[in-house]
Every structure is written in structure tokens, then in C-alpha cells.
Design a protein around this motif. Structure first.
Motif, mmCIF file in Angstrom:
data_model
loop_
_atom_site.group_PDB
_atom_site.id
_atom_site.type_symbol
_atom_site.label_atom_id
_atom_site.label_comp_id
_atom_site.label_asym_id
_atom_site.label_seq_id
_atom_site.Cartn_x
_atom_site.Cartn_y
_atom_site.Cartn_z
ATOM 1 N N THR A 232 14.943 16.397 -2.432
ATOM 2 C CA THR A 232 15.878 16.515 -3.552
ATOM 3 C C THR A 232 15.891 15.255 -4.413
ATOM 4 O O THR A 232 16.395 15.280 -5.536
ATOM 5 N N LYS A 233 15.367 14.171 -3.895
ATOM 6 C CA LYS A 233 15.358 12.918 -4.632
ATOM 7 C C LYS A 233 14.134 12.778 -5.531
ATOM 8 O O LYS A 233 14.036 11.845 -6.313
ATOM 9 N N TYR A 234 13.180 13.695 -5.373
ATOM 10 C CA TYR A 234 11.930 13.581 -6.119
ATOM 11 C C TYR A 234 11.720 14.795 -7.019
ATOM 12 O O TYR A 234 12.255 15.880 -6.789
ATOM 13 N N LYS A 235 10.917 14.601 -8.064
ATOM 14 C CA LYS A 235 10.631 15.655 -9.031
ATOM 15 C C LYS A 235 9.154 16.026 -8.978
ATOM 16 O O LYS A 235 8.303 15.186 -8.688
ATOM 17 N N ASP A 236 8.877 17.277 -9.280
ATOM 18 C CA ASP A 236 7.492 17.709 -9.422
ATOM 19 C C ASP A 236 7.006 17.389 -10.831
ATOM 20 O O ASP A 236 7.797 17.339 -11.778
ATOM 21 N N ILE A 237 5.704 17.203 -10.954
ATOM 22 C CA ILE A 237 5.128 16.999 -12.288
ATOM 23 C C ILE A 237 5.207 18.320 -13.041
ATOM 24 O O ILE A 237 4.741 19.349 -12.552
ATOM 25 N N PRO A 238 5.810 18.346 -14.216
ATOM 26 C CA PRO A 238 5.906 19.607 -14.978
ATOM 27 C C PRO A 238 4.519 20.193 -15.240
ATOM 28 O O PRO A 238 3.539 19.465 -15.419
ATOM 29 N N ALA A 239 4.444 21.509 -15.296
ATOM 30 C CA ALA A 239 3.170 22.199 -15.501
ATOM 31 C C ALA A 239 2.506 21.763 -16.805
ATOM 32 O O ALA A 239 1.269 21.644 -16.880
ATOM 33 N N LYS A 240 3.298 21.488 -17.834
ATOM 34 C CA LYS A 240 2.735 21.124 -19.129
ATOM 35 C C LYS A 240 2.021 19.769 -19.096
ATOM 36 O O LYS A 240 1.220 19.449 -19.985
ATOM 37 N N ASP A 241 2.335 18.961 -18.065
ATOM 38 C CA ASP A 241 1.710 17.642 -17.957
ATOM 39 C C ASP A 241 0.522 17.635 -16.987
ATOM 40 O O ASP A 241 -0.158 16.612 -16.849
ATOM 41 N N ARG A 242 0.268 18.765 -16.320
ATOM 42 C CA ARG A 242 -0.857 18.829 -15.388
ATOM 43 C C ARG A 242 -2.111 19.269 -16.160
ATOM 44 O O ARG A 242 -2.567 20.406 -16.086
ATOM 45 N N LEU A 243 -2.640 18.331 -16.912
ATOM 46 C CA LEU A 243 -3.741 18.655 -17.825
ATOM 47 C C LEU A 243 -5.108 18.593 -17.162
ATOM 48 O O LEU A 243 -6.073 19.169 -17.685
ATOM 49 N N PHE A 244 -5.221 17.892 -16.026
ATOM 50 C CA PHE A 244 -6.525 17.720 -15.382
ATOM 51 C C PHE A 244 -6.405 17.985 -13.888
ATOM 52 O O PHE A 244 -5.383 17.695 -13.274
ATOM 53 N N THR A 245 -7.461 18.556 -13.366
ATOM 54 C CA THR A 245 -7.524 18.816 -11.931
ATOM 55 C C THR A 245 -8.777 18.168 -11.362
ATOM 56 O O THR A 245 -9.893 18.399 -11.859
ATOM 57 N N ILE A 246 -8.611 17.372 -10.354
ATOM 58 C CA ILE A 246 -9.758 16.725 -9.702
ATOM 59 C C ILE A 246 -10.274 17.669 -8.630
ATOM 60 O O ILE A 246 -9.541 18.052 -7.707
ATOM 61 N N ALA A 247 -11.540 18.057 -8.742
ATOM 62 C CA ALA A 247 -12.128 19.000 -7.802
ATOM 63 C C ALA A 247 -13.409 18.406 -7.228
ATOM 64 O O ALA A 247 -14.081 17.597 -7.887
ATOM 65 N N PRO A 248 -13.772 18.785 -5.993
ATOM 66 C CA PRO A 248 -15.004 18.273 -5.382
ATOM 67 C C PRO A 248 -16.223 18.666 -6.227
ATOM 68 O O PRO A 248 -16.280 19.764 -6.797
ATOM 69 N N ALA A 249 -17.184 17.791 -6.270
ATOM 70 C CA ALA A 249 -18.422 18.098 -7.004
ATOM 71 C C ALA A 249 -19.253 19.075 -6.210
ATOM 72 O O ALA A 249 -19.207 19.116 -4.968
ATOM 73 N N LYS A 250 -20.012 19.925 -6.921
ATOM 74 C CA LYS A 250 -20.882 20.861 -6.246
ATOM 75 C C LYS A 250 -22.025 20.133 -5.586
ATOM 76 O O LYS A 250 -22.574 19.186 -6.144
ATOM 77 N N LYS A 251 -22.375 20.586 -4.385
ATOM 78 C CA LYS A 251 -23.471 19.952 -3.678
ATOM 79 C C LYS A 251 -24.795 20.273 -4.382
ATOM 80 O O LYS A 251 -25.031 21.398 -4.815
ATOM 81 N N ARG A 252 -25.612 19.283 -4.500
ATOM 82 C CA ARG A 252 -26.928 19.477 -5.121
ATOM 83 C C ARG A 252 -27.998 19.587 -4.054
ATOM 84 O O ARG A 252 -28.020 18.797 -3.107
ATOM 85 N N SER A 253 -28.865 20.538 -4.221
ATOM 86 C CA SER A 253 -29.952 20.684 -3.267
ATOM 87 C C SER A 253 -31.032 19.669 -3.578
ATOM 88 O O SER A 253 -31.285 19.347 -4.739
ATOM 89 N N LEU A 254 -31.671 19.120 -2.555
ATOM 90 C CA LEU A 254 -32.718 18.116 -2.721
ATOM 91 C C LEU A 254 -33.993 18.748 -3.252
ATOM 92 O O LEU A 254 -34.306 19.892 -2.948
#
Length: 254
Positions: A232-254
Motif C-alpha cells: 500500500t506504500k508503493y505505486k505501480d508505474i502507470p500504463a501510459k508511462d510503460r513505453l518500452f519493454t526489455i525482452a531477451p534477444a533471440k538466439k542466433r544459430s552459428l
């Protein structure tokens, strides 16, 4: 003058290593200073502090109004008087060798007393000046060390900062929260903070919002410290401010 400064030996106490003064059998009181010296002569340099403290604690416990300064003055007077007496002794006697050893040990014990003397008791002008110069040298050395440490800290202190576009500070928080929670393929965290609050402190120190400082308190409300924290002491980041999502990079085949 007090009736007793040193702890007396208990009756029938035949411990040869005791710090107490006197004999294990009934003995005439009033000359405990000689018994103190007798016990001191059996000590080595490393035992002086514990020997001194042993009798000091007894003295302080025996008299409610007693002070260490009073005890110190009494002990130092015994030592200096005895040294003076030994210096004036006839050198050409069978006891001279033993008296010389006693005098040297008393001088050694006096050096110890001077090292703990907080009151400059009966010091000559030369001794007082010497001690003050030593204290000044010590303080100057400590001051120099502190200045060097302070200089290193100032070198790390940021003079510049990273400015966030107006109204987009929560977008940065969202990215930081994602970085904080990222895990590698083996399940281990990408980053590890000794305290979770360091993320908030880093933002407050290195970032500005439209050129203005960001208060630590305003940042902390978006960073829950741990799972047990009161949500209750903390706030979530509003959806309008979640402009970027960090996602794992796709694995590259050798």
C-alpha cells in the motif's frame, strides 16, 4: 587520602600469580604501597595494563565518589617517589644490581602510566610540550589521511547529470525496474544490489527531470523494497508511462 587503594589478598590465598597485594596470612596493613611494588616487580611489560586495571576497578567500586584521576595520581606518586629513592641509594652495596633492575622496571611502568595520562599529572614542561607535539603530529597525520580520502570521494562525485524529458521520469523508473528483475539463462539475476534502495539513490544522484532534481522520496514510492514490503506504500508505474519493454534477444544459430 583513602584508607585503601589496592585490592588485598584473601586470607589463605596462596596463588603466586595473583594481582592482589599482601600476604595469604594475616599481615600488618598500612604499607600496601610496598606490596603493590612487590607485585609489580613480578610483572612484565605486557601485563602492566591488566595489573593497573585490576586495582583501578577495585578502587572505583569501593568508593562511590572515586575517580580514575585520583587513583592514577596515587599510583604515579608511589612510582616517582620510589624511583627518586633508588636514584639516591648508595651504589656500592650488594643490593645495587637488584635496585638498578627495580629502578629500570619502575621507569618502564612510569612510561606506561604516562601513555594513559589524560590529565598531564606532574609532567615537566618538557614532557608536556613533547606530548602535545606528538598529539599534534598524530592529528595532522589523521587530517592528511582524511583529506586524501575526501579528495578521492570528490573525484567520484558527479558534476554532470542525465536529464530526462519532462513528464517521462516514470518511464525511466519502469526501465530500471525491468533491469533490476532481469535474469540470465541459468536463472541468476543479471544485477545484484547490496540494498534495493540503491536503485532509487542512483536515479536521484545521476538523473534530473527537465533539469530539476528528483527527490529520493518520490522515486522510492515506485520501487517496492522486497516481497514482504507493504504494497500500500508503493505505486505501480502507470500504463501510459510503460513505453518500452526489455525482452531477451533471440538466439542466433552459428
Amino acid at each position: 587520602m583513602r584508607s585503601q587503594y589496592f585490592k588485598h589478598r584473601q586470607l589463605l590465598d596462596f596463588d603466586s600469580n595473583t594481582d592482589d597485594v599482601g600476604f595469604p596470612l594475616p599481615w600488618k596493613k598500612g604499607n600496601e604501597d610496598n606490596h603493590f611494588l612487590f607485585r609489580l616487580y613480578k610483572k612484565n611489560k605486557d601485563e602492566y595494563p591488566s595489573f593497573y586495571q585490576h586495582h583501578l576497578q577495585f578502587f572505583l567500586n569501593r568508593y562511590p565518589d572515586a575517580t580514575e584521576q585520583e587513583f592514577f595520581v596515587h599510583v604515579k606518586q608511589i612510582i616517582t617517589d620510589t624511583i627518586s629513592g633508588l636514584v639516591n641509594k648508595d651504589r656500592y652495596t650488594s643490593k645495587h644490581a637488584q635496585e638498578r633492575r627495580n629502578r629500570m622496571q619502575l621507569q618502564e611502568f612510569l612510561t606506561y602510566l604516562n601513555s594513559i595520562d589524560q590529565w598531564f599529572i606532574e609532567s615537566t614542561d618538557h614532557e608536556t610540550i613533547k606530548r602535545q607535539l606528538e598529539e599534534i603530529a598524530k592529528l595532522l597525520s589523521e587530517n592528511k589521511k582524511l583529506k586524501e580520502e575526501n579528495k578521492k570521494l570528490r573525484e567520484l562525485e558527479p558534476k554532470d547529470y542525465i536529464d530526462i524529458r519532462e513528464g517521462k521520469h516514470r518511464t525511466l523508473y519502469h526501465l530500471m525496474l525491468q533491469i533490476r528483475d532481469l535474469k540470465l539463462e541459468d536463472g541468476k539475476e543479471l544485477t545484484y544490489a547490496t540494498t534495493l534502495n540503491i536503485w532509487c539513490k542512483m536515479i536521484a544522484r545521476y538523473f534530473r527531470a527537465d533539469g530539476k532534481p528528483i527527490s529520493l522520496q518520490s522515486i522510492t514510492r515506485y520501487f517496492g523494497m522486497d516481497e514482504s514490503a507493504d504494497s500500500t506504500k508503493y505505486k505501480d508505474i502507470p500504463a501510459k508511462d510503460r513505453l518500452f519493454t526489455i525482452a531477451p534477444a533471440k538466439k542466433r544459430s552459428l
